[in-house]
Enzyme design. Structure first.
Site, PDB file in Angstrom:
ATOM      1  N   ALA A 223      72.305  77.602  86.594  1.00 27.54           N
ATOM      2  CA  ALA A 223      72.426  76.437  87.489  1.00 27.54           C
ATOM      3  C   ALA A 223      72.621  75.157  86.665  1.00 27.54           C
ATOM      4  CB  ALA A 223      71.186  76.330  88.372  1.00 27.54           C
ATOM      5  N   CYS A 274      79.351  84.769  87.849  1.00 30.37           N
ATOM      6  CA  CYS A 274      77.928  84.461  87.941  1.00 30.37           C
ATOM      7  C   CYS A 274      77.545  83.055  88.403  1.00 30.37           C
ATOM      8  CB  CYS A 274      77.266  84.770  86.616  1.00 30.37           C
ATOM      9  SG  CYS A 274      77.302  86.549  86.313  1.00 30.37           S
TER      10      CYS A 274
END
Ligand code: NAD
Ligand code: UGA
Length: 462
Positions: A223, A274
């Site tokens: 993230a 991802c």
């Protein structure tokens, strides 16, 4: 000396390279990589590995048949191994509750059930796949529900390799993360996994934590990395409007040691299997735990990326006099980044999709991606007249109105752009979605050239 036997379920982009590295570094460890996909397992035994990674083939060839084996005998590998890495895919769920955000854990659960059903003896089960925090609890429950007298320890060992540099990342990782249950049995399972990595990774780079910290750190790392790209991409739009140059801005802020220079390369948008999936999963988890503000904070990273991909296609259409209908547009590169044949979530797919909707004819060249894969992903048949896959960049660019660099393959820096220009319709437009070209030199040839966060010369002057 007794040999350690490990296996890995999942022979993909992570399972293959990680296990090859372990086999290479630990000659007294027998490594078996298993998969349900027979074609993939067969390909791992050839010179044409299913995964393209610089340096991978050499390592596989050196250890294959000695202490590195590829097989479809999943049950046999489970029975024979003391440690079982689970490296199956965990895509975003496309159905039911959490569709479009939650991770689909059906493949992970299938592995846990298989291990529980066939294990003969105690096993350490190692999460290599990226998983939502607290999945280890679910895996343990499944393993222990089949009371066959075996004891299980679940360890989290997320993988941080990036595609294209996988072998380098595995050889010299910034850190290896190993999380386990904080019990004597858990500690001893963690130690067993530490022992493997300690053969080549300095001890101070092997971090051990509790299970949940390890699981959550993986999602958080992705993230944060993706957030940096979305942040610089957001600024790239402002650069184009104001005359600032995004590479100069990135360099200026990156020299601040608190910010650092990496992952500040503005682009057509991040891709890969991802980043998006893991952030969406993080968003879903936050909502699940009653944290809507945290969820919407992270959701913005993906929204900004979608905006960046759309914005690129729109700029092409706008420049080409607001219509690309029937015009040939050459896309240089299709993989989500250079040095990989992986196309999952590649920005190319979105850009091509938007341009096809505008009725453009697309000519694509990528040095590593199979043509049939591209056609399949774009949803067009092999004899499509709207999409063609070319054998080289020059062929793709011939008779094109627009050339767009989508993937930063090194060979695109070195093309003869004068030769390309001569064979294009005029005015000839070039869009560099990776900022790898010298736009001044390209403009000197005669192109109308655009970069990401690179303003037109008229905007720069006072
Ligand atoms: P992949 O799709 O390349 O490989 C997964 C493999 O698992 C496939 O070959 C599939 O056939 C196999 N598989 C699925 N279910 C199975 C089952 N029940 N039994 C046996 N085999 C089964 O995926 P990947 O890119 O290697 O990613 C695997 C995991 O690692 C994901 O959770 C991903 O988020 C994580 N990860 C990926 C990367 C990367 O760069 N690709 C990096 C770090 C972490
Ligand atoms: C990423 C992380 O870097 C790995 O640490 C992680 O293990 C992996 O995801 C994973 O969990 O799958 P990867 O997706 O293989 O690795 O490749 P990156 O180098 O991170 O690139 C991702 C995307 O971002 C690519 O499309 C790349 O072109 C883009 N990118 C990257 C930028 O646009 N700008 C940058 O500055 C860096």
């Amino acid at each position: 000396m007794t040999r350690t036997r490990i296996c890995c379920i999942g022979a993909g982009y992570v399972g293959g390279p990680t296990m090859a590295m372990i086999a290479d570094k630990c000659h007294d460890v027998d490594v078996t990589v298993v998969d349900i996909n027979e074609e993939k397992i067969a390909a791992w035994q050839t010179e044409e590995l299913p995964v393209f990674e610089p340096g991978l083939l050499e390592v596989v060839k050196a250890r294959r048949g000695i202490n590195l084996h590829f097989s479809t005998d999943i049950d046999g590998a489970i029975r024979n191994s003391e440690m079982i890495f689970v490296s199956v895919n965990t895509p975003t769920k496309t159905y039911g509750v959490g569709a479009g955000r939650a991770a689909d854990l059906k493949y992970v659960e299938a592995c846990a059930r298989r291990i529980a059903a066939v294990a003969e003896g105690d096993k350490i089960v190692i999460e290599k796949s990226t998983l939502p925090v607290r999945t280890a609890g679910t895996i343990k429950r499944i393993l222990e529900a089949t009371d066959r007298g075996n004891r299980f320890q679940v360890v989290s060992n997320p993988e941080f390799l990036a595609e294209g540099t996988a072998m380098r990342d595995l050889e010299s990782p910034d850190r290896v993360l190993i999380g386990g249950e904080r019990t004597p049995e858990g500690d001893s399972a963690v130690d067993r996994v530490v022992d493997i990595y300690a053969r080549w990774v300095p001890k101070d780079r092997i971090l051990t934590t509790n299970l949940w910290s390890s699981e959550l750190s993986k999602l958080t790392a992705n993230a944060f990395l993706a957030q940096r790209i979305s942040s610089i991409n957001a600024i790239s739009a402002l650069c184009e409007a104001t005359g600032a140059d995004v590479d100069e801005v990135a360099h200026a802020i990156g020299t601040d040691s608190r910010i650092g220079p990496k992952f500040l390369k503005a682009s057509v948008g991040f891709g890969g299997s991802c980043f998006q999936k893991d952030i969406l999963n993080l968003v879903y988890l936050c909502e699940h735990f009653g944290l809507p503000e945290v969820a919407s904070y992270w959701a913005q990273v993906v929204e900004m990326n979608d905006y960046q991909k759309r914005r690129f296609a729109r700029r092409i259409v706008r420049s080409a006099f607001n219509t690309v209908s029937g015009k040939r547009i050459a896309l240089l590169g299709y993989a989500f980044k250079k040095d990989t044949n992986d196309t999952r979530e590649t920005a190319a797919r979105y850009v091509a999709g938007d341009l096809l909707e505008e009725q453009a004819n697309i000519a694509i060249y990528d040095p590593r991606v199979e043509p049939s894969k591209i056609m399949h992903e774009l949803g067009v048949s092999q004899d499509s007249t709207q999409v063609s896959i070319c054998a080289d960049a020059y062929e793709a660019c011939r008779d094109a109105h627009v050339v767009a660099v989508i993937t930063e393959w090194d060979e695109f820096r070195d093309l003869d752009y004068r030769r390309i220009y001569e064979k294009m319709y005029k005015p000839a437009f070039l869009f560099d979605g990776r900022n790898i070209l010298d736009l001044d030199a390209i403009r000197a040839i005669g192109f109308e050239a655009h970069g990401i966060g690179k303003p037109a010369p008229s905007v720069v002057s006072l």
